[in-house]
Design a protein around this motif. Sequence first.
Motif, PDB file in Angstrom:
ATOM      1  N   ARG A 104       6.740 -17.121  13.381  1.00 38.10           N
ATOM      2  CA  ARG A 104       5.000 -16.728  12.100  1.00 38.10           C
ATOM      3  C   ARG A 104       6.204 -17.239  10.671  1.00 38.10           C
ATOM      4  O   ARG A 104       7.462 -16.771  10.656  1.00 38.10           O
ATOM      5  N   HIS A 105       5.393 -18.395  10.254  1.00 33.95           N
ATOM      6  CA  HIS A 105       5.778 -19.337   9.574  1.00 33.95           C
ATOM      7  C   HIS A 105       4.581 -18.796   7.999  1.00 33.95           C
ATOM      8  O   HIS A 105       3.076 -19.014   8.159  1.00 33.95           O
ATOM      9  N   VAL A 106       5.102 -18.440   7.167  1.00 34.82           N
ATOM     10  CA  VAL A 106       3.851 -18.220   5.864  1.00 34.82           C
ATOM     11  C   VAL A 106       4.497 -18.880   4.984  1.00 34.82           C
ATOM     12  O   VAL A 106       4.940 -19.036   4.318  1.00 34.82           O
TER      13      VAL A 106
ATOM     14  N   THR B 220       0.353 -19.285  10.084  1.00 32.46           N
ATOM     15  CA  THR B 220       1.376 -20.002  11.448  1.00 32.46           C
ATOM     16  C   THR B 220       1.577 -18.684  12.388  1.00 32.46           C
ATOM     17  O   THR B 220       2.378 -18.696  12.262  1.00 32.46           O
ATOM     18  N   ASP B 221       1.212 -18.668  13.217  1.00 32.57           N
ATOM     19  CA  ASP B 221       1.521 -17.955  14.626  1.00 32.57           C
ATOM     20  C   ASP B 221       1.876 -18.383  15.610  1.00 32.57           C
ATOM     21  O   ASP B 221       0.610 -19.726  15.744  1.00 32.57           O
ATOM     22  N   ALA B 222       2.873 -18.461  16.573  1.00 33.18           N
ATOM     23  CA  ALA B 222       2.594 -19.050  18.010  1.00 33.18           C
ATOM     24  C   ALA B 222       3.316 -18.393  18.839  1.00 33.18           C
ATOM     25  O   ALA B 222       4.527 -17.446  17.971  1.00 33.18           O
ATOM     26  N   GLU B 223       3.456 -18.435  19.894  1.00 33.11           N
ATOM     27  CA  GLU B 223       3.881 -17.817  21.436  1.00 33.11           C
ATOM     28  C   GLU B 223       4.489 -19.065  21.589  1.00 33.11           C
ATOM     29  O   GLU B 223       3.745 -20.333  22.034  1.00 33.11           O
TER      30      GLU B 223
ATOM     31  N   ALA C 127       7.670 -26.679  11.934  1.00 31.30           N
ATOM     32  CA  ALA C 127       7.116 -25.696  11.338  1.00 31.30           C
ATOM     33  C   ALA C 127       6.932 -26.195   9.489  1.00 31.30           C
ATOM     34  O   ALA C 127       5.735 -25.935   9.171  1.00 31.30           O
ATOM     35  N   PHE C 128       7.940 -26.559   8.840  1.00 32.16           N
ATOM     36  CA  PHE C 128       7.913 -26.965   7.184  1.00 32.16           C
ATOM     37  C   PHE C 128       7.491 -28.023   7.251  1.00 32.16           C
ATOM     38  O   PHE C 128       5.992 -28.413   6.745  1.00 32.16           O
ATOM     39  N   GLY C 129       7.671 -28.889   7.828  1.00 22.84           N
ATOM     40  CA  GLY C 129       6.586 -30.614   8.575  1.00 22.84           C
ATOM     41  C   GLY C 129       5.706 -30.459   8.727  1.00 22.84           C
ATOM     42  O   GLY C 129       4.518 -31.274   7.837  1.00 22.84           O
ATOM     43  N   GLU C 130       4.696 -29.470   9.693  1.00 27.48           N
ATOM     44  CA  GLU C 130       3.503 -29.321   9.752  1.00 27.48           C
ATOM     45  C   GLU C 130       3.027 -28.813   8.910  1.00 27.48           C
ATOM     46  O   GLU C 130       1.366 -29.171   8.443  1.00 27.48           O
ATOM     47  N   HIS C 131       2.968 -27.749   8.161  1.00 29.13           N
ATOM     48  CA  HIS C 131       2.104 -26.415   7.667  1.00 29.13           C
ATOM     49  C   HIS C 131       2.697 -26.565   6.173  1.00 29.13           C
ATOM     50  O   HIS C 131       2.426 -25.740   4.898  1.00 29.13           O
ATOM     51  N   GLY C 132       3.978 -27.426   5.852  1.00 24.26           N
ATOM     52  CA  GLY C 132       4.573 -27.488   4.179  1.00 24.26           C
ATOM     53  C   GLY C 132       5.758 -25.574   3.919  1.00 24.26           C
ATOM     54  O   GLY C 132       5.229 -25.210   4.878  1.00 24.26           O
ATOM     55  N   PRO C 133       5.563 -26.191   2.649  1.00 21.23           N
ATOM     56  CA  PRO C 133       6.125 -26.938   1.923  1.00 21.23           C
ATOM     57  C   PRO C 133       6.752 -27.597   2.933  1.00 21.23           C
ATOM     58  O   PRO C 133       7.250 -27.387   2.888  1.00 21.23           O
TER      59      PRO C 133
END
Length: 395
Positions: free
Chosen positions: A43-45, A51-54, A70-76
């Motif tokens: 999980r990335h918040v 964003t949740d991922a399996e 996850a940071f690259g895709e969803h930031g910051p």
Amino acid sequence: MSSVFVVNAGSSSLKYQLVELGSGAALASGIVERIGEARSSARHVAGDVRTDAELHVGDHEQAFRWVLAAFGEHGPSLEDAGLVAVGHRVVQGGARFDGAVVVDDGIEAQIHDLAPLAPLHNPANLLGIRAARVAFPALPHVAVFDTAFHRTLPRAAWRYAIDRSVADEHRVRKYGFHGTSHQFVSRRVAELLERPLEDTRTIVLHLGNGASACAVDGGRSVETSMGMTPLAGLVMGTRSGDVDPGVLTHLHRVAGLGVDELDQLLNKRSGLLGLTGSGDMRDVQIAAAAGVDHAVEALEVLAHRLRSTIGAYLAVLGGAHAIAFTAGVGENVAQVRAAALDGLDELGIRLDPERNASGPSERRISTDDSRVQVWIVPTQEELEIATQAAAVVGV
Ligand SMILES: Nc1ncnc2c1ncn2[C@@H]1O[C@H](COP(=O)(O)OP(=O)(O)O)[C@@H](O)[C@H]1O
Ligand SMILES: CC(=O)OP(=O)(O)O
Ligand SMILES: [Mg+2]
């Protein structure tokens, strides 16, 4: 803007938080769980976006690759975050570390050397450090130890009354844990009381899955309930807290339990879980409210242990200015706070039932005329780790 990337690596999980130093805000946080198992989850918040991922994550290095992605895709953006350090929670710092240190190969070796004293924690912390040094090779990595705050314990508190030569050879003594939280909360209490830290005596009750109490005198830990390992003291989610050490030899003799089974029993199958079937306080509350006697009893045992500890620490401190509750149970469960402090008027402790029941997350819950002030202070271990890491690297 400057920030610190904070890492709390467990044996099969990786928790992280990006902390902005000026504001103390968490710019992003997340967790990768069940590392090494067939099905991992993550999980990335970032701000309001979750964003949740399996997925399958084989080891901590892969976990970091997921986090960076996850940071690259969803930031910051980590590039724009002004990262000055990576701060790592390390549970066992032994008698060696009395503060945070920049990690190099020598420090890694020392953390490894302390692993026998914290077999459930230090090896996992080290996996996190190694993987993070690969993921963030250009940044300084700082180890922040759970034990460091308790290096001020007087010997009367840390010395166990067992054969001196055996104890010293095997580094058997009280170390204490949750120091980052006890330090953060006790400092905050002094601010809230508008007292100089040097002249403030506080009992901090950190009640999460792991739970410990700490007597803090003038900003220094003088007694704490966990011991050589994070198993001693209060009743926890799955850990027993204090039992007569004779229980171990007894169960070995009469039930044939071996060392690993005893370890499992006390660490993983005891506490609330052992008494009720669930280690989660929310389940226990629901069961107790429905009248399930094992759950009612478990709360009685937990509260009794807390009261005994509070009484002892009032004596150790020669009276306290404040008692502070923190962590998941301490911050959220009014019933536990009330049971822990019930009937202590004579000791100058008076809870206000309405303040205890609801209000802002940080609040005073004692009556105006209570001699000892009682507070809820949400712990911010990641912020404390970030602050200490920044201080060590001179930011
Ligand atoms: N709102 C709530 N009501 C009751 N119990 C809660 C609440 N929030 C968290 N808890 C309890 O707090 C415990 C976890 O505390 P936490 O500080 O998150 O643990 P950890 O040591 O894993 O960081 C669990 O027993 C959980 O049930
Ligand atoms: C040391 C310890 O008990 O940590 P936690 O509460 O995170 O399990
Ligand atoms: Mg916690």
